[in-house]
Enzyme design. Sequence first.
Site, PDB file in Angstrom:
ATOM      1  N   HIS A  11       0.691  -1.200  -0.658  1.00 24.46           N
ATOM      2  CA  HIS A  11       0.137  -0.252   0.136  1.00 24.46           C
ATOM      3  C   HIS A  11       1.315   1.619  -0.237  1.00 24.46           C
ATOM      4  O   HIS A  11       1.551   1.738   0.749  1.00 24.46           O
ATOM      5  CB  HIS A  11      -1.488  -0.130   1.314  1.00 24.46           C
ATOM      6  CG  HIS A  11      -1.655  -0.880   1.242  1.00 24.46           C
ATOM      7  ND1 HIS A  11      -1.629  -2.099   1.936  1.00 24.46           N
ATOM      8  CD2 HIS A  11      -3.209  -1.524   1.247  1.00 24.46           C
ATOM      9  CE1 HIS A  11      -2.418  -2.906   1.400  1.00 24.46           C
ATOM     10  NE2 HIS A  11      -3.166  -2.584   1.167  1.00 24.46           N
ATOM     11  N   THR A  14      -1.060   5.782   0.454  1.00 24.58           N
ATOM     12  CA  THR A  14      -1.345   6.280   2.330  1.00 24.58           C
ATOM     13  C   THR A  14       0.490   6.960   2.700  1.00 24.58           C
ATOM     14  O   THR A  14       0.760   8.199   3.217  1.00 24.58           O
ATOM     15  CB  THR A  14      -1.374   5.878   2.362  1.00 24.58           C
ATOM     16  OG1 THR A  14      -3.411   5.547   2.582  1.00 24.58           O
ATOM     17  CG2 THR A  14      -1.771   6.523   3.816  1.00 24.58           C
ATOM     18  N   HIS A  51      -2.776  -0.334   6.965  1.00 19.82           N
ATOM     19  CA  HIS A  51      -2.264  -1.182   5.766  1.00 19.82           C
ATOM     20  C   HIS A  51      -1.377  -0.026   5.403  1.00 19.82           C
ATOM     21  O   HIS A  51      -0.156  -0.449   4.708  1.00 19.82           O
ATOM     22  CB  HIS A  51      -3.445  -0.695   4.720  1.00 19.82           C
ATOM     23  CG  HIS A  51      -4.116   0.400   5.073  1.00 19.82           C
ATOM     24  ND1 HIS A  51      -4.804   0.564   5.926  1.00 19.82           N
ATOM     25  CD2 HIS A  51      -3.821   1.596   3.905  1.00 19.82           C
ATOM     26  CE1 HIS A  51      -5.159   1.738   5.653  1.00 19.82           C
ATOM     27  NE2 HIS A  51      -4.878   2.608   4.572  1.00 19.82           N
ATOM     28  N   LEU A 101      -9.736  -1.767  10.097  1.00 21.45           N
ATOM     29  CA  LEU A 101      -9.880  -0.880  10.003  1.00 21.45           C
ATOM     30  C   LEU A 101     -10.358   0.071  11.469  1.00 21.45           C
ATOM     31  O   LEU A 101     -11.614  -1.027  12.184  1.00 21.45           O
ATOM     32  CB  LEU A 101     -10.287  -0.270   9.204  1.00 21.45           C
ATOM     33  CG  LEU A 101      -9.765   0.181   7.485  1.00 21.45           C
ATOM     34  CD1 LEU A 101      -9.967   0.543   6.549  1.00 21.45           C
ATOM     35  CD2 LEU A 101      -8.350   0.749   8.228  1.00 21.45           C
ATOM     36  N   ASN A 173      -7.477  12.382   2.929  1.00 20.13           N
ATOM     37  CA  ASN A 173      -7.468  12.475   1.826  1.00 20.13           C
ATOM     38  C   ASN A 173      -8.183  11.478   0.828  1.00 20.13           C
ATOM     39  O   ASN A 173      -8.442  12.006  -1.046  1.00 20.13           O
ATOM     40  CB  ASN A 173      -5.893  11.515   1.355  1.00 20.13           C
ATOM     41  CG  ASN A 173      -6.653   9.988   1.819  1.00 20.13           C
ATOM     42  OD1 ASN A 173      -7.653   9.023   1.505  1.00 20.13           O
ATOM     43  ND2 ASN A 173      -5.617   8.916   1.565  1.00 20.13           N
ATOM     44  N   HIS A 253      -3.347   3.228  -4.054  1.00 21.93           N
ATOM     45  CA  HIS A 253      -3.774   2.969  -2.337  1.00 21.93           C
ATOM     46  C   HIS A 253      -3.569   1.929  -2.063  1.00 21.93           C
ATOM     47  O   HIS A 253      -2.508   1.218  -1.279  1.00 21.93           O
ATOM     48  CB  HIS A 253      -5.511   3.069  -2.275  1.00 21.93           C
ATOM     49  CG  HIS A 253      -5.944   2.206  -0.712  1.00 21.93           C
ATOM     50  ND1 HIS A 253      -5.718   2.732   0.205  1.00 21.93           N
ATOM     51  CD2 HIS A 253      -5.684   1.187  -0.293  1.00 21.93           C
ATOM     52  CE1 HIS A 253      -5.940   1.491   1.380  1.00 21.93           C
ATOM     53  NE2 HIS A 253      -6.018   0.628   0.337  1.00 21.93           N
ATOM     54  N   SER A 375     -26.893  -7.424  35.356  1.00 25.50           N
ATOM     55  CA  SER A 375     -27.259  -8.385  34.829  1.00 25.50           C
ATOM     56  C   SER A 375     -25.934  -9.388  34.939  1.00 25.50           C
ATOM     57  O   SER A 375     -26.115 -10.527  34.994  1.00 25.50           O
ATOM     58  CB  SER A 375     -27.185  -8.950  33.123  1.00 25.50           C
ATOM     59  OG  SER A 375     -28.789  -8.060  33.640  1.00 25.50           O
ATOM     60  N   GLU A 409     -20.399  -2.701  22.235  1.00 24.05           N
ATOM     61  CA  GLU A 409     -19.368  -4.265  22.720  1.00 24.05           C
ATOM     62  C   GLU A 409     -18.515  -3.699  21.871  1.00 24.05           C
ATOM     63  O   GLU A 409     -17.244  -3.975  23.046  1.00 24.05           O
ATOM     64  CB  GLU A 409     -20.692  -5.170  22.659  1.00 24.05           C
ATOM     65  CG  GLU A 409     -21.866  -5.397  23.256  1.00 24.05           C
ATOM     66  CD  GLU A 409     -23.411  -4.395  23.147  1.00 24.05           C
ATOM     67  OE1 GLU A 409     -24.097  -5.190  23.624  1.00 24.05           O
ATOM     68  OE2 GLU A 409     -22.238  -3.534  21.960  1.00 24.05           O
ATOM     69  N   PHE A 435     -24.176 -11.071  22.608  1.00 20.76           N
ATOM     70  CA  PHE A 435     -23.474 -10.496  22.003  1.00 20.76           C
ATOM     71  C   PHE A 435     -22.176 -10.187  21.736  1.00 20.76           C
ATOM     72  O   PHE A 435     -21.438  -9.455  21.489  1.00 20.76           O
ATOM     73  CB  PHE A 435     -23.712  -9.098  22.635  1.00 20.76           C
ATOM     74  CG  PHE A 435     -24.885  -8.777  22.640  1.00 20.76           C
ATOM     75  CD1 PHE A 435     -25.868  -8.992  21.539  1.00 20.76           C
ATOM     76  CD2 PHE A 435     -26.191  -8.800  23.761  1.00 20.76           C
ATOM     77  CE1 PHE A 435     -27.630  -9.171  21.969  1.00 20.76           C
ATOM     78  CE2 PHE A 435     -27.299  -8.252  23.767  1.00 20.76           C
ATOM     79  CZ  PHE A 435     -28.222  -8.880  22.458  1.00 20.76           C
ATOM     80  N   HIS A 459     -25.937 -15.011  30.159  1.00 14.81           N
ATOM     81  CA  HIS A 459     -26.878 -15.545  29.468  1.00 14.81           C
ATOM     82  C   HIS A 459     -26.565 -16.868  28.367  1.00 14.81           C
ATOM     83  O   HIS A 459     -26.526 -16.634  27.291  1.00 14.81           O
ATOM     84  CB  HIS A 459     -27.524 -14.255  29.753  1.00 14.81           C
ATOM     85  CG  HIS A 459     -28.119 -13.318  30.248  1.00 14.81           C
ATOM     86  ND1 HIS A 459     -27.679 -12.991  31.094  1.00 14.81           N
ATOM     87  CD2 HIS A 459     -29.580 -13.366  30.480  1.00 14.81           C
ATOM     88  CE1 HIS A 459     -28.207 -12.384  32.137  1.00 14.81           C
ATOM     89  NE2 HIS A 459     -29.381 -12.817  32.123  1.00 14.81           N
ATOM     90  N   HIS A 471     -31.531 -14.428  21.599  1.00 12.01           N
ATOM     91  CA  HIS A 471     -30.930 -13.693  22.607  1.00 12.01           C
ATOM     92  C   HIS A 471     -30.014 -15.276  23.281  1.00 12.01           C
ATOM     93  O   HIS A 471     -29.232 -15.224  24.401  1.00 12.01           O
ATOM     94  CB  HIS A 471     -31.094 -13.325  23.906  1.00 12.01           C
ATOM     95  CG  HIS A 471     -32.222 -11.527  23.739  1.00 12.01           C
ATOM     96  ND1 HIS A 471     -32.551 -11.567  22.492  1.00 12.01           N
ATOM     97  CD2 HIS A 471     -31.621 -10.599  24.740  1.00 12.01           C
ATOM     98  CE1 HIS A 471     -32.495  -9.792  22.938  1.00 12.01           C
ATOM     99  NE2 HIS A 471     -31.996  -9.253  24.184  1.00 12.01           N
ATOM    100  N   ARG A 518     -27.275 -17.560  33.306  1.00  8.84           N
ATOM    101  CA  ARG A 518     -28.320 -17.096  33.769  1.00  8.84           C
ATOM    102  C   ARG A 518     -29.496 -17.707  35.051  1.00  8.84           C
ATOM    103  O   ARG A 518     -29.750 -16.949  35.609  1.00  8.84           O
ATOM    104  CB  ARG A 518     -29.709 -15.915  32.542  1.00  8.84           C
ATOM    105  CG  ARG A 518     -30.702 -15.746  33.486  1.00  8.84           C
ATOM    106  CD  ARG A 518     -31.422 -15.124  32.370  1.00  8.84           C
ATOM    107  NE  ARG A 518     -32.805 -14.378  32.909  1.00  8.84           N
ATOM    108  CZ  ARG A 518     -33.349 -14.884  33.823  1.00  8.84           C
ATOM    109  NH1 ARG A 518     -33.993 -16.109  34.139  1.00  8.84           N
ATOM    110  NH2 ARG A 518     -34.794 -14.237  34.352  1.00  8.84           N
TER     111      ARG A 518
END
Length: 669
Positions: A11, A14, A51, A101, A173, A253, A375, A409, A435, A459, A471, A518
């Site tokens: 790259h 940049t 990069h 990224l 850029n 790039h 929780s 998260e 999650f 949970h 969930h 849980r």
Amino acid sequence: MDAVEEAGHGHPGTAVSLAPAAHLIFQRFLRHDPADPAWPGRDRFVLSCGHSSLTLYIQLLLTGYPLTLDDLRDYRKMGSLTPAHPEWGHTPGVETTTGPLGQGIATAVGMAMAARRERGLLDPDAPEGASPFDHRVFVLCSDGDIQEGISAEAASFAGHQKLGNLVVVHDDNRISIEGSTELATSEDVAARYAAQGWHVQRVDLAADGDVDVAGLSEALEAATAETSRPSIVVMRSTIAWPVPGAKDTAASHGSALGAEAVRKAKAVLGADTEATFALPADVYEGTTRTARSKGAAVRGAWEQALARWARAHPDRDALLTRIRSGQPPADFPDARPVFGPGSPVATRKAFGQALRAAAVHLPELWGGSADLGDSNHTTVDPASSFLPASSTLPGADPAGRTIHWGIREHFMAAAMNGIALSGLSRPYGGTFLVFSDYMRPAVRLAALMGLPTLYVWTHDSIGLGEDGPTHQPVEHLASLRAMPGLDVVRPADANETAVTLWRVLGDRSRPVGFSLSRQDLPVLPDSGDGLRSTEGAAHGGYVRYEAPAGRESGDPDVVLVATGSEVWVAIEAARALAAESIRARVVSMPCREWFDAQPATYRDAVIPPSVRRRIVVEAGVSQGWHDLLGLDGRAVCVEEFGASASASELFERFGITPDAVAEVARALV
């Protein structure tokens, strides 16, 4: 340009255009010592646009870090110090692994958080800027970093926390792989960051299209003088400037510029068009001499300040020495809570109790939850919240122990990486297991770097009940176990939770995720009626129950392997089988990774190779268990999404009950 041409890929665009900005930061603004890349008092530099790794490698070379021109010639080659993207622990001077990224800027926020917390822990009374634990975090990021959603989470949190030790330079850029960024975005980045509470400045292009170095220098002066909020400098650049035919193009790039374009660029710059990897001795000696001299001076002054601090605060110095050793205090093993048989306890609640007991002895342990503290049971000190000095909320403390991550998260996991990279903190973060999907990219980087991050995922199965399939995690345990370098721990009861947590807190070599129930689970005794001691949980897998069935020697008829909330189900099934003279062994396996790391003699003693009748019981998909099951084994697992119903109804529906497990065992035997 030469490095990318030599490799044939990379790259360059940049890296070429950012060279003046990076050189300015390294030579004038960054407090560092090339002779000691790990010096604790240094500023941190994070190349979020990983990069463009040559942006960093070349400045490390020009300031005297242990890199050479040969390392640049080996760019992207096997085993070189100059891999495609910067890798922490591999190249001296690289502060974190970047490439995906948005990760760099979010990790840098964690670094700034760690600096504030650790200063407050070790030197809370020093005036601003006068502590040996004060340092800044500089970030160079791209349009791609800004577009990734994680950067919005990170910027929102940093602005709210008023992290004045964070300085970001945004390379504006306006080019991405597919072309102009106008194809995908039209937001005003400066206005967005201003709205999030940042100190914002703009630096336009110089008249010739290059980076305005003088303007950037003035902006960085103002940014480093601003201590009440984070700073961002939106700096215009022209990608691949000044390469004829390549500047301001998307092609520059991610593709080599070509020999002819490189020759033309060298001509524009007044360099020898035929020489490659040319580094005039006077340039190299001048830049390295300046950086090394400044580095030695600031490090020497810092060491004197640290010595004065140590003499004035011997107790804090002893704490610092102990934390740096990576070992818990001598009395830590005795602090582990022990739960007696009796009332059932959810492992999430047992974990919270154990975490609070550990926190008394480990002030380096801090963290919180993604708005699920009640929780996840992750709040070890409700009276100490990590918040800026300007906050009027109860318990607000710039060095507070409880982090209120908000519903972020992905950022939480990346910031935990930044906190862990300080070496003086042990961060944890909690949410529901389902999650963990939002956290995965940053968790993967923690595993890649071998950071001691601690994930509290509660949970953990259909056992959470009525919240339903959105969930209820089913595939998550298998997915997380597939990640190299991550330990996944699913304890069976309160005592297994404490035993495994104590093992984790005594080891800083890897990230660990706890999968916690849980629902309440029985607390099993450590002996009697065929039960074995929970201490074996530290091995990852152990014999938890051996049904007598009239004979005490020889191999069992069937081995039941279970994790978490299904261990008691397997034990009840084994007891039913014992009444039919079928000898069943129950192996509790809270951590596959730990068990697989045990010697073969131990593993074979727990699960004898001669016993081919094996059953795995887990409220998740069976993927990842078949190597242990073999050709004759059976899986009692959940191979579809859950449903909205009570936990008891769901376990019955999916056949994870003592009767169902016993029936599978009878069929095998």
